[in-house]
Design a protein around this motif. Structure first.
Motif, PDB file in Angstrom:
ATOM      1  N   PHE A 196      43.571  44.444  32.440  1.00  0.00           N
ATOM      2  CA  PHE A 196      42.967  45.524  33.231  1.00  0.00           C
ATOM      3  C   PHE A 196      42.744  46.774  32.371  1.00  0.00           C
ATOM      4  O   PHE A 196      41.646  47.334  32.324  1.00  0.00           O
ATOM      5  N   HIS A 197      43.783  47.214  31.653  1.00  0.00           N
ATOM      6  CA  HIS A 197      43.664  48.407  30.813  1.00  0.00           C
ATOM      7  C   HIS A 197      42.704  48.178  29.649  1.00  0.00           C
ATOM      8  O   HIS A 197      41.954  49.078  29.256  1.00  0.00           O
ATOM      9  N   ALA A 198      42.717  46.983  29.077  1.00  0.00           N
ATOM     10  CA  ALA A 198      41.834  46.680  27.950  1.00  0.00           C
ATOM     11  C   ALA A 198      40.371  46.718  28.372  1.00  0.00           C
ATOM     12  O   ALA A 198      39.510  47.255  27.664  1.00  0.00           O
ATOM     13  N   LEU A 199      40.069  46.145  29.535  1.00  0.00           N
ATOM     14  CA  LEU A 199      38.688  46.159  30.019  1.00  0.00           C
ATOM     15  C   LEU A 199      38.219  47.580  30.301  1.00  0.00           C
ATOM     16  O   LEU A 199      37.079  47.950  29.987  1.00  0.00           O
ATOM     17  N   ARG A 222      31.466  34.996  32.855  1.00  0.00           N
ATOM     18  CA  ARG A 222      31.521  33.532  32.728  1.00  0.00           C
ATOM     19  C   ARG A 222      32.900  32.971  33.071  1.00  0.00           C
ATOM     20  O   ARG A 222      33.129  31.769  32.955  1.00  0.00           O
ATOM     21  N   GLY A 223      33.841  33.835  33.401  1.00  0.00           N
ATOM     22  CA  GLY A 223      35.106  33.338  33.911  1.00  0.00           C
ATOM     23  C   GLY A 223      36.310  33.561  33.047  1.00  0.00           C
ATOM     24  O   GLY A 223      37.335  32.921  33.249  1.00  0.00           O
ATOM     25  N   SER A 224      36.262  34.488  32.073  1.00  0.00           N
ATOM     26  CA  SER A 224      37.411  34.700  31.193  1.00  0.00           C
ATOM     27  C   SER A 224      38.375  35.752  31.719  1.00  0.00           C
ATOM     28  O   SER A 224      39.404  36.006  31.103  1.00  0.00           O
ATOM     29  N   VAL A 225      38.072  36.377  32.858  1.00  0.00           N
ATOM     30  CA  VAL A 225      38.935  37.418  33.415  1.00  0.00           C
ATOM     31  C   VAL A 225      39.830  36.797  34.485  1.00  0.00           C
ATOM     32  O   VAL A 225      39.340  36.236  35.467  1.00  0.00           O
ATOM     33  N   ARG A 226      41.139  36.898  34.287  1.00  0.00           N
ATOM     34  CA  ARG A 226      42.087  36.296  35.223  1.00  0.00           C
ATOM     35  C   ARG A 226      42.764  37.333  36.121  1.00  0.00           C
ATOM     36  O   ARG A 226      43.121  37.038  37.246  1.00  0.00           O
ATOM     37  N   SER A 227      42.965  38.508  35.603  1.00  0.00           N
ATOM     38  CA  SER A 227      43.665  39.547  36.351  1.00  0.00           C
ATOM     39  C   SER A 227      42.820  40.027  37.534  1.00  0.00           C
ATOM     40  O   SER A 227      41.661  40.399  37.361  1.00  0.00           O
ATOM     41  N   PRO A 228      43.363  40.024  38.760  1.00  0.00           N
ATOM     42  CA  PRO A 228      42.596  40.542  39.909  1.00  0.00           C
ATOM     43  C   PRO A 228      42.171  41.999  39.727  1.00  0.00           C
ATOM     44  O   PRO A 228      41.060  42.374  40.119  1.00  0.00           O
ATOM     45  N   LEU A 229      43.040  42.812  39.132  1.00  0.00           N
ATOM     46  CA  LEU A 229      42.672  44.207  38.886  1.00  0.00           C
ATOM     47  C   LEU A 229      41.488  44.295  37.932  1.00  0.00           C
ATOM     48  O   LEU A 229      40.542  45.057  38.138  1.00  0.00           O
ATOM     49  N   ALA A 230      41.548  43.524  36.849  1.00  0.00           N
ATOM     50  CA  ALA A 230      40.445  43.520  35.897  1.00  0.00           C
ATOM     51  C   ALA A 230      39.180  42.957  36.539  1.00  0.00           C
ATOM     52  O   ALA A 230      38.066  43.418  36.248  1.00  0.00           O
ATOM     53  N   GLN A 231      39.339  41.971  37.396  1.00  0.00           N
ATOM     54  CA  GLN A 231      38.184  41.396  38.081  1.00  0.00           C
ATOM     55  C   GLN A 231      37.500  42.436  38.972  1.00  0.00           C
ATOM     56  O   GLN A 231      36.279  42.506  39.047  1.00  0.00           O
ATOM     57  N   CYS A 232      38.287  43.282  39.633  1.00  0.00           N
ATOM     58  CA  CYS A 232      37.711  44.362  40.451  1.00  0.00           C
ATOM     59  C   CYS A 232      36.925  45.342  39.580  1.00  0.00           C
ATOM     60  O   CYS A 232      35.844  45.805  39.958  1.00  0.00           O
ATOM     61  N   LEU A 233      37.498  45.667  38.405  1.00  0.00           N
ATOM     62  CA  LEU A 233      36.773  46.530  37.475  1.00  0.00           C
ATOM     63  C   LEU A 233      35.463  45.884  37.045  1.00  0.00           C
ATOM     64  O   LEU A 233      34.412  46.537  36.989  1.00  0.00           O
ATOM     65  N   LEU A 234      35.525  44.600  36.735  1.00  0.00           N
ATOM     66  CA  LEU A 234      34.328  43.889  36.275  1.00  0.00           C
ATOM     67  C   LEU A 234      33.252  43.880  37.371  1.00  0.00           C
ATOM     68  O   LEU A 234      32.058  44.001  37.066  1.00  0.00           O
ATOM     69  N   ILE A 235      33.663  43.749  38.608  1.00  0.00           N
ATOM     70  CA  ILE A 235      32.699  43.792  39.716  1.00  0.00           C
ATOM     71  C   ILE A 235      31.997  45.145  39.749  1.00  0.00           C
ATOM     72  O   ILE A 235      30.778  45.234  39.948  1.00  0.00           O
ATOM     73  N   ARG A 236      32.749  46.217  39.550  1.00  0.00           N
ATOM     74  CA  ARG A 236      32.136  47.552  39.551  1.00  0.00           C
ATOM     75  C   ARG A 236      31.166  47.720  38.387  1.00  0.00           C
ATOM     76  O   ARG A 236      30.080  48.291  38.556  1.00  0.00           O
ATOM     77  N   TYR A 237      31.549  47.236  37.219  1.00  0.00           N
ATOM     78  CA  TYR A 237      30.651  47.340  36.070  1.00  0.00           C
ATOM     79  C   TYR A 237      29.408  46.468  36.284  1.00  0.00           C
ATOM     80  O   TYR A 237      28.291  46.865  35.914  1.00  0.00           O
ATOM     81  N   THR A 238      29.585  45.311  36.881  1.00  0.00           N
ATOM     82  CA  THR A 238      28.453  44.434  37.162  1.00  0.00           C
ATOM     83  C   THR A 238      27.501  45.090  38.157  1.00  0.00           C
ATOM     84  O   THR A 238      26.273  45.048  37.989  1.00  0.00           O
ATOM     85  N   SER A 239      28.060  45.701  39.182  1.00  0.00           N
ATOM     86  CA  SER A 239      27.231  46.402  40.170  1.00  0.00           C
ATOM     87  C   SER A 239      26.430  47.521  39.512  1.00  0.00           C
ATOM     88  O   SER A 239      25.250  47.733  39.823  1.00  0.00           O
ATOM     89  N   GLN A 240      27.068  48.215  38.576  1.00  0.00           N
ATOM     90  CA  GLN A 240      26.371  49.285  37.853  1.00  0.00           C
ATOM     91  C   GLN A 240      25.201  48.721  37.041  1.00  0.00           C
ATOM     92  O   GLN A 240      24.109  49.303  37.019  1.00  0.00           O
ATOM     93  N   LEU A 260      28.620  38.152  41.785  1.00  0.00           N
ATOM     94  CA  LEU A 260      29.196  38.902  42.905  1.00  0.00           C
ATOM     95  C   LEU A 260      29.435  37.979  44.089  1.00  0.00           C
ATOM     96  O   LEU A 260      30.488  38.043  44.748  1.00  0.00           O
ATOM     97  N   GLU A 261      28.462  37.116  44.370  1.00  0.00           N
ATOM     98  CA  GLU A 261      28.624  36.203  45.496  1.00  0.00           C
ATOM     99  C   GLU A 261      29.763  35.215  45.235  1.00  0.00           C
ATOM    100  O   GLU A 261      30.519  34.865  46.148  1.00  0.00           O
ATOM    101  N   GLY A 262      29.911  34.780  43.965  1.00  0.00           N
ATOM    102  CA  GLY A 262      31.001  33.874  43.629  1.00  0.00           C
ATOM    103  C   GLY A 262      32.364  34.521  43.809  1.00  0.00           C
ATOM    104  O   GLY A 262      33.347  33.847  44.168  1.00  0.00           O
ATOM    105  N   CYS A 263      32.455  35.842  43.572  1.00  0.00           N
ATOM    106  CA  CYS A 263      33.729  36.557  43.739  1.00  0.00           C
ATOM    107  C   CYS A 263      34.165  36.598  45.194  1.00  0.00           C
ATOM    108  O   CYS A 263      35.336  36.871  45.485  1.00  0.00           O
ATOM    109  N   LEU A 264      33.235  36.352  46.111  1.00  0.00           N
ATOM    110  CA  LEU A 264      33.606  36.308  47.529  1.00  0.00           C
ATOM    111  C   LEU A 264      34.517  35.126  47.840  1.00  0.00           C
ATOM    112  O   LEU A 264      35.132  35.076  48.906  1.00  0.00           O
ATOM    113  N   ARG A 265      34.588  34.178  46.908  1.00  0.00           N
ATOM    114  CA  ARG A 265      35.450  33.000  47.103  1.00  0.00           C
ATOM    115  C   ARG A 265      36.695  33.060  46.219  1.00  0.00           C
ATOM    116  O   ARG A 265      37.378  32.048  46.038  1.00  0.00           O
ATOM    117  N   HIS A 266      36.995  34.216  45.661  1.00  0.00           N
ATOM    118  CA  HIS A 266      38.168  34.395  44.807  1.00  0.00           C
ATOM    119  C   HIS A 266      39.440  34.287  45.652  1.00  0.00           C
ATOM    120  O   HIS A 266      39.443  34.557  46.859  1.00  0.00           O
TER     121      HIS A 266
END
Length: 887
Positions: A196-199, A222-240, A260-266
């Protein structure tokens, strides 16, 4: 540890609220800090003293340079202790004291030693402290250790280094950018917090390089992020990235939308919600794209976790503003939340249902809300009342049930703001829905019988006096009004007397009855009530002594003063009571200078009893009477419009001048309000020389100079221009203030006989198309639009070019036309790619105009607009299009 004996006869709550820091003083704590110098350190006592120091610092206490230095040097001696708890306190106090560069050297060696210690706690905290207090020079010396710490096997140490990098990025960006390889490696860490902090750090390093951010998002989705916190950050960056991408408007495809749609099934709920929220906030999101996000939010509505229910209903509440139909499927689930124990959830559910419900569901919602209202606080009730008002304006045919609901809750317990919100809503519904007038007024009458708020009672009586006489059966309100004369305090009784008089003036059949009631008021024990009753009896002719004409009575009761209230107040203060009665004709009629800006922020809230609309009629009437009293302007006809004062000088200059633009059908009069701010000067023969070379359609026809302008005594000078009749001619006018200045003796206040002619340059003044339009709203735009007909309809499309936002384009067109937005359509929902705005007004020549503006984004920021105009005159419809085309 000492044992504390609690006497349970004492108030336990007061005991638990006791603070161990109660009453501590800085001086006493600084004396205690001497314990840091003891040969035999007591870790427990030292920790307590540091805690007190930290408490003082966090309470805003400031230490002098000497005090801070003494404490800092004393604290550094605690590094010799092996106690881990004390060491952690030392780290914290060093960060809070923020030592100077010279003092940092004292602890640098100790911190660097801890940074390479085998104890992970020491290493992590030493990194945080060093990065907090270090400068660029020292940072280069420890850079190697920080790089190693970023990829350390211990997640606490790695996170400490990454968080420190985020802070250092603000002051030492170039150094931190050299850590990209290590940070990239940390992004692949299996530790959730490290990833999370690294991202976060990696994105901040690359945030100014759009291509680099795109690559980062592309590689991580492509699926290398495992941390839920980091995944939330990645969603925000993707939205941007999606928002900034131009592919959206060129091909219709959204890059990374599938992610984003795939994250709905996380499996993590926070990730699911973050993805759903991101999808709902996309620019121009379609119903197809919204559907999966709405579906998961609907599942959250029935979750056992209050935080998920709250997050879901709050997001759906926002979506309902722009896509109400998309949220309709969730209505059944939201209805179950009306009885939720969390009142915030229940309130959001109610307001969302009111936004998305249809006309057939109104009655069912009212039954559910009735049980709900008694359990929530007033601030939540006000939110519900506002939503009820909006629903009633949306479905006017349901006014009866909604008005009954407002009436019922009006009689329940509640504070002033809550009751005022209900009364304001009823007033707005009475004004906007003619069919609701009779029942609404009766509800207000019933409320004032038990109303405990004097302000609300007097305001309702005032409103009743305006609307009551216009109803089909005005007599039924007399009983309610007269009861106030006997049962209320003096202020309300006086208001009731005035309201009775208005009924007597407006309804001929009620005059005899009103006379009887007013005569009874002559025996009231309050002077104000007796005086009003006497005045109105004489005005209405009740005692046979003074008989006014019907028009005269109506003008007296309903008309406005022909003098500014400020001038009247000043004259009354200066009036010396004597045998000679106060003469209102002695009050100056000149309008005092008011420092109003030309553009004024418009409230988005509807206007109720407590919020009168801007631009009081008394000011308009005063302008008209002032101009008609000047012989040079008396032949110009009826005044169409007067603008707000426009400043022509900077603040705090020697001469202050603003101008009011008075618009007539064939003339324009500029009223220059002037003030002399120099006590030692008297200005005479003051006039404004106006250059109209950039306003070719105008010809100066007259001017009225100001004979004298003493210090701090505002005055007016006028310049009149002739223009083509009924045409919205525009142009720029240059202004020069010209006068004769005479020196004034400060001791005597007398001016010298001889003066010197002088000039003062003023700002330019522009007449714009909006100056020829009156802002006049309509209660029901759809009905007004249909009744106007298509005979003089003119439709065309325009490209408005690149704009910062759709809202900025809407405001620009509204300001250009100077018309009144209707039904709240001036507010553009966030992230909208299209919007419709409804405007109404009266064009010069008293021609009613209605406008429908349809905006849409044509590219990343280009705005296109379709303009439809209906009016009572074809030339006016064409003129509105000409204004937009040339503006």
């Amino acid at each position: 540890m000492p044992v504390i004996l609690v006497d349970f006869d004492v108030d336990l709550e007061a005991f638990l609220d006791y603070s161990p820091f109660l009453g501590i003083e800085k001086g006493a704590v600084l004396q205690e800090a001497r314990v840091f110098n003891d040969p035999q350190l007591d870790p427990r006592r030292c920790s307590q003293v540091i805690t007190k120091l930290l408490y003082l610092l966090n309470q805003g206490e400031t230490f002098t340079k000497v005090e801070a230095t003494e404490v800092f040097f004393a604290v550094t001696k605690l590094f010799q202790s092996r106690d881990m708890g004390l060491r952690r306190m030392v780290y914290v106090i060093i960060k809070e004291l923020s030592p100077s560069a010279d003092e940092v050297i004292i602890v640098t060696s100790s911190l660097m030693k801890d940074m390479t210690s085998k104890t992970d706690m020491y290493r992590a905290n030493a990194i945080r402290v060093l990065c907090r207090i270090t400068d660029g020079t020292l940072l280069t010396q420890i850079e190697r250790y920080l790089k190693q710490a970023i990829v350390d096997k211990n997640p606490v140490v790695a996170s400490a280094a990454l968080v420190s990098g985020i802070h250092l990025l603000q002051t030492n960006r170039e150094i931190v950018k050299r850590w990209s390889n290590e940070v990239q490696e940390a992004v692949q860490s299996r530790a959730a917090l490290v990833q999370f902090h690294a991202l976060a750090l990696l994105h901040q390093i690359r945030q100014n390089d759009r291509l680099a951010v795109n690559k980062l998002v592309s590689s991580l989705t492509r699926g290398s992020v495992r941390s839920p916190l980091a995944q939330c950050l990645l969603i925000r960056y993707t939205s941007q990235v999606i928002q900034e991408s131009t592919n959206d408007t060129q091909t219709g495809d959204r890059p990374f939308y599938d992610f984003l749609e795939g994250c709905l099934r996380h499996k993590a709920e926070m990730v699911i919600f973050e993805a759903a929220r991101a999808i709902t906030e996309l620019n121009g999101v379609t119903s197809r794209e919204l559907t999966p996000a709405i579906t998961v939010l609907q599942l959250f509505l029935s979750s056992s976790k209050p935080v998920l229910r709250f997050a879901a209903v709050r997001t759906l509440n926002k979506v309902a503003m722009s896509h109400p139909t998309a949220v309709t499927n969730c209505n059944i689930d939201m209805e179950s939340l009306i009885s939720d124990q969390n009142r915030s959830i229940a309130t959001l559910a109610i307001t969302t249902l009111l936004k998305t419900g249809n006309e057939s569901s109104v009655d069912r919602l009212m039954k559910q809300i009735t049980n709900f209202m008694s359990d929530i606080a007033d601030e939540f009730k006000i939110v519900v009342v506002d939503a009820i008002r909006s629903l009633c304006l949306k479905f006017p045919l349901k006014h009866r049930s909604l008005m009954n609901f407002l009436s019922n809750i009006l009689r329940e317990e509640g504070g002033f703001e809550y009751k005022k919100a209900i009364v304001d809503s009823i007033v707005i519904l009475i004004r906007d829905i003619p069919e609701a007038k009779e029942s609404g007024l009766l509800h207000l009458c019933e409320f004032i019988e038990d109303c405990e708020f004097t302000y609300l009672s007097t305001q309702i009586l005032h409103f009743l006096g305006i609307e009551g006489p216009k109803t089909s059966d005005p007599s039924k309100y007399i009983r309610y009004i007269y009861n106030r004369v006997h049962l209320e305090n003096a202020t309300v009784r006086a208001g009731a007397v005035s309201t009775l008089a208005k009924f007597g003036a407006m309804v001929d059949g009620l005059k005899p009855r009103i006379f009887v009631l007013l005569r009874r008021c002559l025996f009231d024990n309050d002077d104000e009530v007796r005086d009003r009753a006497t005045l109105y009896l004489n005005t209405l002719g009740g005692d046979g002594a003074v008989v006014e004409t019907d028009e005269g009575v109506k003008e007296f009761l309903f008309g406005s003063l022909d003098v500014p209230l400020v001038n009247l107040e000043n004259s009354l203060k200066n009036y010396d009571p004597s045998e000679k009665a106060f003469d209102i004709n002695s009050v100056p009629k000149d309008v005092k200078t008011q420092p109003l800006a030309e553009k004024k922020a418009t409230s988005k809230k509807p206007t109720g009893l407590g919020a009168p609309p801007p631009g009081p009629p008394s000011t308009v009437d005063a302008y008209e009477k002032l101009l008609s009293s000047i012989p040079e302007f008396a032949s110009f006809g009826k005044l169409f419009k007067s603008s707000a004062p426009v400043e022509l000088t900077e603040a705090e200059t020697e001469y202050a001048v603003n101008v009011v633009k008075h618009i007539f059908d064939g003339h324009v009069v500029f009223q220059y309000n002037c003030s002399n701010t120099i006590p030692e000067q008297l200005l005479e023969n003051v006039t404004v020389i106006v250059d109209a070379s950039e306003a070719e359609e105008f010809a100066e026809v007259d001017s009225k100079p100001l004979r004298q302008l003493p210090y701090d005594s505002p005055g007016q000078t006028f310049v009149a221009f002739e223009k083509p009749e009924g045409v919205s001619a525009v142009g720029k006018f240059s202004n020069m203030l010209r006068f004769i200045v005479k020196e004034v003796d400060p001791s005597t206040g007398e001016a010298e006989d001889d003066g010197v002619e002088d000039e003062y340059q003023l700002e330019d003044l522009e007449l714009v198309a909006a100056d020829y339009m009156l802002k006049v709203g309509v209660s029901n735009f759809r009905n007004a639009w249909e009744s106007m007909g298509v005979d003089f309809e003119h439709v065309d499309e325009y490209g408005l070019g690149p704009r910062d936002s759709l809202a900025e384009a809407v405001n620009a067109v509204i300001n250009l036309l100077g018309m009144q937005p209707c039904e709240g359509t001036e507010v553009v929902p966030p992230n909208s790619r299209s919007h419709t705005c409804l405007l109404s007004g009266v064009y010069i020549g008293n021609v009613k105009v209605l406008v429908r503006l349809q905006f849409g984004l044509d590219g990343p920021k280009d705005v296109a607009m379709k303009l439809t105009v209906r009016s009572e005159d074809e030339t006016v419809s064409d003129a509105i299009h000409e204004i937009v085309a040339s503006g």
